[in-house]
Design an enzyme around this catalytic site. Structure first.
Site, short mmCIF file in Angstrom:
data_model
loop_
_atom_site.label_atom_id
_atom_site.label_comp_id
_atom_site.label_asym_id
_atom_site.label_seq_id
_atom_site.Cartn_x
_atom_site.Cartn_y
_atom_site.Cartn_z
N CYS A 15 0.85 -1.19 0.00
CA CYS A 15 0.00 0.00 0.00
C CYS A 15 0.88 1.23 0.00
CB CYS A 15 -0.92 0.00 1.20
SG CYS A 15 -1.88 1.48 1.30
N LYS A 18 -0.73 7.40 1.32
CA LYS A 18 -0.38 8.11 2.54
C LYS A 18 -1.37 7.77 3.64
CE LYS A 18 1.42 12.19 0.25
NZ LYS A 18 1.85 13.54 0.52
N THR A 45 1.33 24.52 7.72
CA THR A 45 0.64 25.01 6.53
C THR A 45 0.54 23.95 5.43
OG1 THR A 45 2.73 25.99 5.82
CG2 THR A 45 1.17 27.44 6.91
N ASP A 47 2.59 22.54 3.51
CA ASP A 47 3.30 22.86 2.27
C ASP A 47 4.12 21.65 1.81
OD1 ASP A 47 4.27 24.53 0.13
OD2 ASP A 47 3.83 26.23 1.43
N ASP A 48 4.81 21.79 0.69
CA ASP A 48 5.53 20.65 0.13
C ASP A 48 6.76 20.27 0.95
OD1 ASP A 48 4.07 20.30 -2.47
OD2 ASP A 48 4.59 22.41 -2.56
N ASP A 88 9.45 17.56 -4.09
CA ASP A 88 8.99 18.55 -3.11
C ASP A 88 9.97 19.71 -2.94
OD1 ASP A 88 6.36 17.90 -2.30
OD2 ASP A 88 7.12 16.20 -1.14
N GLY A 135 22.37 7.21 4.90
CA GLY A 135 21.01 6.69 4.98
C GLY A 135 20.83 5.80 6.18
N HIS A 136 19.67 5.18 6.27
CA HIS A 136 19.37 4.28 7.38
C HIS A 136 18.49 3.15 6.88
CE1 HIS A 136 18.99 3.03 11.51
NE2 HIS A 136 17.68 2.96 11.38
CO CO Z 1 4.47 18.20 -2.55
CO CO Z 2 5.90 14.83 0.01
#
Ligand code: CO
Ligand code: CO
Length: 336
Positions: A15, A18, A45, A47-48, A88, A135-136
């Site tokens: 899946c 989100k 807000t 936002d991205d 983003d 990274g992880h």
């Molecule tokens: Co976005």
């Molecule tokens: Co995003």
């Protein structure tokens, strides 16, 4: 293009949607607020990406995104995850500089598949001139992969969702339908040519669109991802205090998407989006499911003056108008 397949256990099918925006909205509204003058864009807000000023000329743009495989080819999955995470930063008017990878991987899974995923991601980041710093990884029965990306932007020049102005034209830079087509892929009903077109769209960086846009008077900007066209248009409309009019006849869909809607290839994410966003929408249209379809690595939604829009569309032949901005009407969104 399918030299390496993800094995049955880890193939596309998880899946990728989100968390329900309803739940997220409720939980986030109860979080403690930070007061810091360098936070130019925080989580409040929707936002991205977040923006944090580190000097009078430089601000950091920070975002993170990861998900389960959307396609069966591991190299392609890695590359899509990178293009999606980078988006983003472009959607704030920023330039990505570095990334950290996030990986959930089954302990007994074939390491050569993992190598392909990482290679696909690394080469896409290279295309964006964005370096990987580290990274992880964790053991997990379900594969998940993505990146936290950092970008730079001038503190006075970033592009928030807010800022759309009355009489602006709305331009979208990629066709809609990746969620429907990847759902049809999981259901085994998608045609190869439709899958390939969706993949090539998801692999396309929003970099060229962001660079083309830079010379124009862009008022509002976001990218169309998990909440679908209407979900992200809603955020722009509410942040700007105006109504966004979406002319459904102008919205371009990936080939096959309408057929798969008819066949019922609707994801749980699409239903969540409709559930959350539809109360903000006046009007309706045929195939409006597609307007709620969660996109992976979707295009930029740009609000700018009509004359600038015309010139931008000349530079971006694949982009198209989807509507315009009006005084706030009955609802934040009007679908014609
Ligand atoms: Co976005
Ligand atoms: Co995003």
């Amino acid at each position: 293009m399918t030299a390496h397949k993800l094995t049955a256990k880890v193939r596309a099918g998880g899946c990728a949607s989100k968390l329900s925006p309803k739940i997220l909205d409720r939980v986030l509204s109860g979080m403690p607020r930070f007061s810091n003058e360098n936070v130019l864009v925080g989580f409040e807000t929707s936002d991205d990406a977040g923006i944090y000023r580190i000097s009078k000329d430089i601000a950091l743009v920070q975002t993170v995104d990861f998900f389960t495989p959307v396609v069966d080819d591991p190299y392609t999955f890695g590359a899509i995850a990178a293009a999606n995470a980078l988006s983003d930063v472009y959607a704030m008017g920023g330039k990505p500089i570095s990334a950290l990878s996030i990986l959930a991987w089954p302990a007994d899974e074939d390491a050569s598949i993992l190598e392909q995923i990482l290679r696909g991601g690394a080469e896409k980041l290279k295309e964006a001139d964005c370096v990987i710093l580290g990274g992880h990884s964790v053991n997990d029965p379900e594969v998940k992969f993505g990146y936290a990306v950092t970008g730079l932007v001038h503190p006075d020049k970033f592009k928030p969702n807010a800022g759309a102005r009355v009489d602006d034209v709305l331009v979208l830079t990629k066709k809609i339908g990746t969620g429907i087509i990847t759902t049809a892929l999981k259901q085994g009903i998608a045609k190869l040519e439709h899958i390939d077109a969706a993949i090539s769209s998801m692999l396309t960086l929003n970099r060229a669109a962001a660079e083309a846009m830079a010379e124009f008077d862009v008022h509002g900007l976001t990218d169309v991802t998990g909440f679908g066209l209407l979900g992200h248009a809603r955020e722009m409309a509410i942040a700007s205090g105006l109504t966004l009019e979406i002319n459904s006849a102008d919205v371009q869909f990936l080939e096959g998407a309408v057929d798969y809607v008819r066949a019922g290839a609707l994801s749980g994410g699409l239903r969540n989006n409709r559930d959350f966003v539809s109360s903000c929408v006046e009007g309706t249209c045929q195939f409006d499911d597609l307007l709620y379809d969660p996109q992976t690595s979707g295009g930029l939604l740009i609000s700018l003056p009509e004359t600038d829009a015309a010139r931008l569309l000349e530079k971006l032949p694949h982009a198209f108008r989807v509507g315009c901005v009006r005084e706030r009407g009955v609802k934040p969104l009007l679908v014609l």
